[in-house]
Design a protein around this motif. Structure first.
Motif, short mmCIF file in Angstrom:
data_model
loop_
_atom_site.label_atom_id
_atom_site.label_comp_id
_atom_site.label_asym_id
_atom_site.label_seq_id
_atom_site.Cartn_x
_atom_site.Cartn_y
_atom_site.Cartn_z
N ARG A 156 -7.73 -27.82 -29.24
CA ARG A 156 -9.15 -27.99 -29.54
C ARG A 156 -9.47 -27.51 -30.95
O ARG A 156 -10.39 -28.02 -31.59
CB ARG A 156 -9.98 -27.20 -28.52
CG ARG A 156 -11.44 -27.09 -28.86
CD ARG A 156 -12.24 -26.37 -27.81
NE ARG A 156 -13.64 -26.28 -28.21
CZ ARG A 156 -14.64 -26.10 -27.38
NH1 ARG A 156 -14.40 -25.99 -26.09
NH2 ARG A 156 -15.88 -26.02 -27.81
N GLN A 157 -8.73 -26.53 -31.43
CA GLN A 157 -9.08 -25.85 -32.67
C GLN A 157 -7.81 -25.62 -33.48
O GLN A 157 -6.82 -25.11 -32.96
CB GLN A 157 -9.74 -24.51 -32.32
CG GLN A 157 -10.03 -23.59 -33.47
CD GLN A 157 -10.60 -22.26 -32.97
OE1 GLN A 157 -11.23 -22.20 -31.91
NE2 GLN A 157 -10.37 -21.20 -33.71
N VAL A 158 -7.84 -25.99 -34.75
CA VAL A 158 -6.72 -25.75 -35.64
C VAL A 158 -7.26 -25.05 -36.89
O VAL A 158 -8.23 -25.53 -37.50
CB VAL A 158 -6.00 -27.05 -36.04
CG1 VAL A 158 -4.79 -26.74 -36.93
CG2 VAL A 158 -5.56 -27.82 -34.80
N ASP A 159 -6.67 -23.93 -37.25
CA ASP A 159 -7.12 -23.15 -38.40
C ASP A 159 -5.98 -22.92 -39.37
O ASP A 159 -4.81 -22.88 -38.98
CB ASP A 159 -7.66 -21.79 -37.94
CG ASP A 159 -8.90 -21.91 -37.08
OD1 ASP A 159 -9.95 -22.30 -37.61
OD2 ASP A 159 -8.81 -21.65 -35.86
N LEU A 160 -6.35 -22.74 -40.63
CA LEU A 160 -5.39 -22.43 -41.68
C LEU A 160 -5.52 -20.95 -42.05
O LEU A 160 -6.60 -20.50 -42.46
CB LEU A 160 -5.65 -23.29 -42.92
CG LEU A 160 -4.85 -22.93 -44.18
CD1 LEU A 160 -3.35 -23.12 -43.96
CD2 LEU A 160 -5.34 -23.74 -45.38
N LEU A 240 -0.57 -22.57 -39.80
CA LEU A 240 -1.64 -23.11 -38.97
C LEU A 240 -1.62 -22.41 -37.62
O LEU A 240 -0.55 -22.21 -37.02
CB LEU A 240 -1.47 -24.61 -38.78
CG LEU A 240 -1.60 -25.49 -40.01
CD1 LEU A 240 -1.31 -26.95 -39.66
CD2 LEU A 240 -2.99 -25.37 -40.63
N THR A 241 -2.79 -22.03 -37.14
CA THR A 241 -2.91 -21.54 -35.77
C THR A 241 -3.60 -22.63 -34.95
O THR A 241 -4.55 -23.27 -35.43
CB THR A 241 -3.72 -20.23 -35.69
OG1 THR A 241 -5.07 -20.47 -36.10
CG2 THR A 241 -3.10 -19.16 -36.58
N ARG A 242 -3.13 -22.82 -33.75
CA ARG A 242 -3.67 -23.87 -32.89
C ARG A 242 -4.06 -23.29 -31.55
O ARG A 242 -3.26 -22.64 -30.89
CB ARG A 242 -2.63 -24.98 -32.69
CG ARG A 242 -2.27 -25.74 -33.97
CD ARG A 242 -1.15 -26.74 -33.71
NE ARG A 242 -0.91 -27.62 -34.84
CZ ARG A 242 -0.06 -27.34 -35.84
NH1 ARG A 242 0.63 -26.19 -35.82
NH2 ARG A 242 0.11 -28.18 -36.82
N CYS A 243 -5.31 -23.54 -31.16
CA CYS A 243 -5.84 -23.04 -29.89
C CYS A 243 -5.96 -24.20 -28.91
O CYS A 243 -6.54 -25.24 -29.25
CB CYS A 243 -7.18 -22.37 -30.12
SG CYS A 243 -7.87 -21.59 -28.64
#
Length: 375
Positions: A156-160, A240-243
């Motif tokens: 749902r969420q991908v952050d750098l 990248l972190t992925r939730c």
């Protein structure tokens, strides 16, 4: 287990202690550097009880909060440390030693290329053409790894996240010892941090993927604001972190995924170590009990509610970070932050308390802003 990070090594530790023949495959060699803030909250420390002695490089009981460099205030916890600082190469190596001492076998410099299901087993195809078969596989090889793709994890969420490790002088060490800095950033949902680790400062920023240049500019301005421009980093990295999306699979047949591979992290802070430690242990216990469905139920009951609460917090924080900053300065806001850091209760429980619920209701009812400052 595929991957020898906190999730894979926690699964290996639990499975080996239960008497299972346990093999961990790792593409790198311990000790190895890992991009990570390296701050352990109380939930992580509880998960590690009686397993390892945590190689702490600082224990912070003070936090300075800023709003894009402004409106600074500092609070100190009267209840003891809030965050324990570790360097991931040392921390993960301690986890490795504990898993091996429990009876797990570790093979390093081994890359897994594919997972192939069989009627009652799983065959792993390795980069050198060899294969390994197992009754069950626990994937802990990261959010973009082979096992996450095999299971079909959705995000749902991908952050750098961008991070530098900066060497500091004795004067700077004294200035930062026992204190972290958290800055609410100029991009929606973004923040920056300073974590002290003896002669190093871990300095990083995180923001939603898609604004790479603005995220890099935020890191540059943050480092400059700290007076550290020109200091040559020991490490300079990004990831990248992925939730996970709620309802995303955690298992396909006899392949389970844990930690980052499963997209298990707290959406607001992007804290993932506690989720890796806990989900790995839950996966190892499910395999040991030969009840793989038990893992899915355990994640749904023990981890998913806090992730759901964290998603709500991220959404409200992104609307008005200035008000959020102000709320943290109040006694109820600070107590909630302390309780989160010390693992006193789950995020879902913390955010359901009346003062916090009222504050979040006010924040959630305000119009969304694109950034802290007009551009």
């Amino acid at each position: 287990m595929v991957g020898a990070g906190p999730a894979g090594l926690s699964a290996a530790y639990v499975a080996a202690r239960a008497g299972l023949a346990t093999l961990v495959l790792e593409r790198a060699v311990h000790p190895r550097y890992k991009t990570c803030g390296g701050g352990l909250i109380g939930t992580s420390l509880a998960a590690l009880a009686d397993r390892i002695e945590v190689p702490a490089h600082d224990r912070a009981d003070r936090v300075t909060f800023t709003l894009d460099g402004r409106r600074a205030f500092t609070r100190r916890s009267a209840a003891g440390p809030l965050v324990t600082m570790v360097r991931r190469d040392e921390f993960d190596d301690r986890l490795r030693a504990a898993a091996v001492a429990a009876g797990a076998e570790l093979r390093q410099r081994v890359a897994v290329r594919a997972a192939e299901p069989e009627p009652d087993r799983v065959r792993l195809r390795l980069a050198d053409g060899a294969t390994v078969t197992a009754r069950a596989v626990i994937g802990a090889d990261g959010s973009s790894g082979v096992t996450a793709r095999h299971v079909g994890v959705r995000h749902r969420q991908v952050d750098l996240g961008l991070e530098v490790e900066l060497p500091v002088s004795p004067v700077q060490r004294s200035r930062w010892r026992g204190r972290v800095l958290v800055d609410w950033g100029p991009l929606p949902g973004s923040y920056a941090w300073v974590f002290p680790k003896d002669d190093l400062l871990t300095v990083g920023v995180i923001a939603a993927r898609g604004a790479g240049e603005r995220t890099r500019a935020y890191l540059r301005s943050f480092v400059d604001r700290l007076g550290l421009t020109g200091v040559e980093p020991v490490h300079d990295s990004g990831h990248l972190t992925r939730c996970r999306q709620e309802g995303s699979p955690l298992r396909r047949g006899r392949v389970l995924v844990a930690g980052d591979a499963a997209g298990l992290l707290e959406p607001w802070s992007r804290e993932g170590i506690s989720y890796a430690l806990r989900s790995g242990a839950l996966a190892g216990a499910a395999v040991a009990a030969d009840d793989l469905g038990r893992y899915e139920s355990a994640v749904a009951g023990e981890l998913a509610p806090s992730m759901r609460a964290g998603q709500h917090l991220l959404e409200t924080f992104s609307r008005r970070p200035g008000l959020f900053h102000g709320l943290l300065a109040t006694p109820p806001g600070w107590r909630t932050f302390v309780a989160f850091c010390q693992g006193q209760a789950g995020f879902d429980d913390l955010l359901s308390r009346v003062p916090v619920r009222v504050a979040l209701g006010v924040l959630g009812g305000l119009p969304r802003r694109r950034s802290l400052r007009p551009r």
